[in-house]
Write a protein that holds these residues in place. Structure first.
Motif, short mmCIF file in Angstrom:
data_model
loop_
_atom_site.label_atom_id
_atom_site.label_comp_id
_atom_site.label_asym_id
_atom_site.label_seq_id
_atom_site.Cartn_x
_atom_site.Cartn_y
_atom_site.Cartn_z
N THR A 1 -8.00 -2.25 -3.78
CA THR A 1 -7.89 -2.94 -2.78
C THR A 1 -6.75 -3.89 -2.81
O THR A 1 -6.44 -4.34 -3.81
CB THR A 1 -9.29 -3.67 -2.75
OG1 THR A 1 -9.50 -4.84 -3.82
CG2 THR A 1 -10.54 -2.76 -2.38
N SER A 2 -6.45 -4.53 -1.61
CA SER A 2 -5.54 -5.69 -1.43
C SER A 2 -6.01 -6.79 -2.33
O SER A 2 -5.17 -7.36 -2.95
CB SER A 2 -5.06 -5.89 -0.04
OG SER A 2 -6.24 -6.24 0.88
N GLN A 21 0.95 -1.18 -0.09
CA GLN A 21 0.09 -0.08 0.09
C GLN A 21 0.91 1.28 -0.06
O GLN A 21 1.77 1.40 0.73
CB GLN A 21 -0.97 0.07 1.16
CG GLN A 21 -2.09 0.95 1.00
CD GLN A 21 -2.88 0.66 2.37
OE1 GLN A 21 -2.82 0.20 3.27
NE2 GLN A 21 -4.19 1.17 2.07
N ASN A 22 0.73 2.13 -0.92
CA ASN A 22 1.46 3.32 -1.05
C ASN A 22 0.86 4.53 -0.19
O ASN A 22 -0.05 4.24 0.59
CB ASN A 22 1.67 3.57 -2.43
CG ASN A 22 0.38 4.44 -3.04
OD1 ASN A 22 -0.72 4.64 -2.38
ND2 ASN A 22 0.39 4.49 -4.26
N GLN A 66 3.14 -5.81 -8.14
CA GLN A 66 4.30 -5.99 -9.29
C GLN A 66 4.53 -7.45 -9.36
O GLN A 66 4.87 -8.15 -8.48
CB GLN A 66 5.46 -5.06 -8.84
CG GLN A 66 6.49 -5.53 -10.06
CD GLN A 66 7.59 -4.72 -9.69
OE1 GLN A 66 7.97 -4.31 -8.47
NE2 GLN A 66 8.52 -4.61 -10.75
N PRO A 67 3.84 -8.01 -10.54
CA PRO A 67 4.20 -9.66 -10.92
C PRO A 67 5.59 -9.76 -11.01
O PRO A 67 6.28 -8.82 -11.62
CB PRO A 67 3.27 -9.52 -11.98
CG PRO A 67 2.38 -8.74 -12.00
CD PRO A 67 3.00 -7.46 -11.70
N CYS A 68 6.16 -10.92 -10.72
CA CYS A 68 7.59 -11.26 -11.00
C CYS A 68 7.95 -10.99 -12.37
O CYS A 68 7.10 -11.30 -13.34
CB CYS A 68 7.91 -12.69 -10.38
SG CYS A 68 8.12 -12.64 -8.60
#
Length: 57
Positions: A37-38, A16-17, A25-27
Motif C-alpha cells: 500500500t501507499s 506505484q510500479n 526509496q529513502p534518500c
C-alpha cells in the motif's frame, strides 16, 4: 512519483510500479523496498529516517 518531506528536508520518494506494488526509496539509499500500500511505503520512509514514534499507552 510522490515525495516525502520533513519541513524542507527530502526524506524519500515512492511510486506505484506496473505490478501495482508501491516502491519506496529513502534518500541516501540505493535500496528500493516493495510495499502493498501507499501508506506502507510512506511509513517505511518515515521509519528509516528515524522519525517514527510509537505511543504505547
Amino acid at each position: 512519483m510522490y515525495r516525502v518531506w520533513n519541513g524542507s528536508q527530502l526524506l524519500g520518494t515512492f511510486y506505484q510500479n506496473l505490478e501495482s506494488k508501491w516502491v519506496a526509496q529513502p534518500c541516501n539509499s540505493d535500496k528500493r523496498h516493495c510495499c502493498d500500500t501507499s501508506d506502507s511505503a510512506l511509513l517505511l520512509i518515515v521509519a528509516v529516517n528515524g522519525l517514527l514514534v510509537a505511543d504505547v499507552a
